[in-house]
Design an enzyme around this catalytic site. Structure first.
Site, PDB file in Angstrom:
ATOM      1  N   GLY A  20      -6.097   7.397  -0.066  1.00 35.28           N
ATOM      2  CA  GLY A  20      -5.707   6.073  -0.556  1.00 35.28           C
ATOM      3  C   GLY A  20      -6.697   5.164  -1.037  1.00 35.28           C
ATOM      4  N   GLY A  23      -8.183  -2.906  -1.932  1.00 32.54           N
ATOM      5  CA  GLY A  23      -9.090  -3.838  -2.172  1.00 32.54           C
ATOM      6  C   GLY A  23     -10.094  -4.042  -1.064  1.00 32.54           C
ATOM      7  CB  THR A  27      -8.753   6.039   3.357  1.00 31.32           C
ATOM      8  OG1 THR A  27      -8.919   4.728   3.582  1.00 31.32           O
ATOM      9  CG2 THR A  27      -8.750   7.131   4.258  1.00 31.32           C
ATOM     10  CG  ASP A 142      -1.807  -4.038   7.417  1.00 37.43           C
ATOM     11  OD1 ASP A 142      -0.603  -4.572   7.269  1.00 37.43           O
ATOM     12  OD2 ASP A 142      -2.475  -3.476   6.905  1.00 37.43           O
TER      13      ASP A 142
END
Length: 461
Positions: A20, A23, A27, A142
């Site tokens: 992935g 900003g 990864t 998150d």
């Protein structure tokens, strides 16, 4: 620096594929070249906001602090371990445990709400992990379905992608140091104080509450309206839920953080207390006494006529006996199946297995009960028995998608990789756009060291 497949960083981590990008960095799945076998890990590349000496020095200090926090958190079984962290070419890297499985968004399907029982079980799983995090005085920042992975190995949830790693506490503006906190988090799961840069432990509780409400309603957070005056989320009319559980969820997602549960421990306690303070009482209807004041039967009716009626009634009852027994058996099997489903959700596996077993004894062609039996045996790590149950379900219903998936997972655990791939191929033939099947095939191909094939499979997922 943009990393390419095959490139080695840190002198030992070979990039296999990109997972992935956002900003805060990129990864990758990488292979550790310094260890025997095929040990794969996750490498996170974090890029500082600037490249001047002061910014790099500040970023280096923050990175070191956050890496130590992750290392400590990784001692929990349901949080990825931190294997290493290092700096290379003025960029920072975290090396973490690779968790094989699917994220929670695969289970929370829009338009398909979960039951209250299953939702409570899900929230309990999340809060039990988060309780440990909060005990370390860490805010995740998150929590959302994509950061909760259902681990393939044992079916447990794993909490990933801590927002602390993304935090930037200082920035150089016009030659001066300006303190600020980046608004980290996913819209819909991020409360107002966190969006304003002031996260608290209760900010995580809000996110968990929104996961629960999304599960109950089958709606994404942005599809739920908010009260224009109070800012509170309006959701109760869109879910089947008891008042007691609804009150717990409402407290979790209060607009004012001071009105929420202060930490995961208190929210978990409230969840566990549901149903303890009240007991259900079932009122049985009164049965009226038979009318004994009536007149005696008159002998004017023929005794022979009455006898004939009695003989006819016996004949009708005899003819209907098999139908009644069949209905009762069907009803009992269904009840046992639903009991098994509930026990499976509660992770009371032995009891669930017994319920499913009784269901198929009554109805040997009960395909859903065979599937449930397979899922339970898989959870108990009894892979060969699980395979036998899935095969029975497929024998009864050859296009049973979930049974083919279960068969593939059981074969994977038995290391019968070619057969496992064939099972997932069958899934794709039934449902061409089943991305989970492609992910499973790719994971198995990695185990078989068929890396090019694995990359191709992951690309199709």
């Amino acid at each position: 620096m943009n990393l390419a497949v095959g490139q080695i960083i840190g002198g030992r981590y070979k990039i296999s594929r990109q997972l992935g990008q956002g900003g805060f960095g990129t990864t990758f799945v990488s292979q550790d070249q310094h260890l025997p076998g095929d040990r794969y890990c996750v490498v996170k590349q974090l890029k500082p906001q600037g490249d001047d000496p002061f910014t790099l020095q500040t970023a280096r200090r923050l990175f070191d602090t956050e890496a130590k926090i992750l290392h400590k958190l990784g001692t929990h079984d349901q949080i990825p371990q931190l294997f290493a962290y290092f700096e290379e070419n003025q960029e920072f890297y975290l090396v973490q445990e690779l968790i094989e499985g699917h994220d929670l968004s695969k289970e929370l399907i829009p338009g398909k709400p979960l039951t209250q029982l299953r939702t409570i079980s899900l929230l309990r799983e999340i809060l039990e992990i988060l309780e440990y995090v909060h005990q370390q005085h860490v805010i995740h920042r998150d929590i959302n379905p994509r950061n909760l992975i259902r681990r393939k190995q044992d079916g447990k949830l794993v909490l990933i992608d801590f927002g602390a790693v993304k935090q930037v506490s200082t920035q150089i503006l016009n030659g001066k140091q300006t303190s600020f906190t980046v608004a980290i988090g996913t819209p819909g799961y991020r409360p107002s104080e966190q969006a304003n840069g002031n996260p608290r432990l209760s900010s995580d509780i809000y996110a968990v509450g929104m996961v629960g409400i999304s599960a109950l309603t089958g709606l994404l957070p942005h599809e739920l309206p908010a009260d224009g005056d109070t800012g509170e989320i309006i959701w109760r009319d869109r879910a089947t839920v008891t008042d007691e559980f609804a009150k717990v969820l409402d407290k979790m997602i209060r607009y004012d953080f001071r009105e929420r549960y202060p930490s995961a421990s208190s929210a978990l306690q409230a969840l566990n207390d549901i149903g303890k303070t009240s007991s259900a009482t079932v009122a049985l209807p009164s049965v009226s006494s038979p009318n004994r004041s009536g007149t005696k039967g008159k002998f004017s009716k023929s005794i022979l006529y009455k006898s004939l009626i009695g003989i006819g009634a016996i004949a009708i009852l005899s003819a209907g006996t098999l139908s009644i027994l069949h209905w009762r058996n069907s009803s009992n099997a269904t009840d046992l199946y639903h009991r098994g489903e509930t026990l499976l959700e509660l992770k009371r596996y032995e009891e669930a297995l017994n319920a499913y077993h009784q269901a198929v004894e009554i109805r040997p062609d009960y395909v859903d009960a065979w599937q449930g039996q397979g899922d339970t045996l898989l959870a108990l790590n009894q892979y060969q028995d699980a395979l036998n149950a899935y095969d029975k379900a497929i024998q009864i219903q050859p296009d049973y998608l979930d049974a083919w998936k279960g068969r593939g997972k059981a074969l994977d655990q038995l290391r019968r990789y070619e057969e496992a791939i064939n099972a997932f191929d069958a899934v794709i033939k039934i449902q061409a756009k089943d991305f989970e099947a492609w992910e499973n095939i790719g994971t198995i191909e990695i185990k078989m060291q068929q890396y090019s094939a694995a990359i191709a499979s992951f690309d199709k997922a």
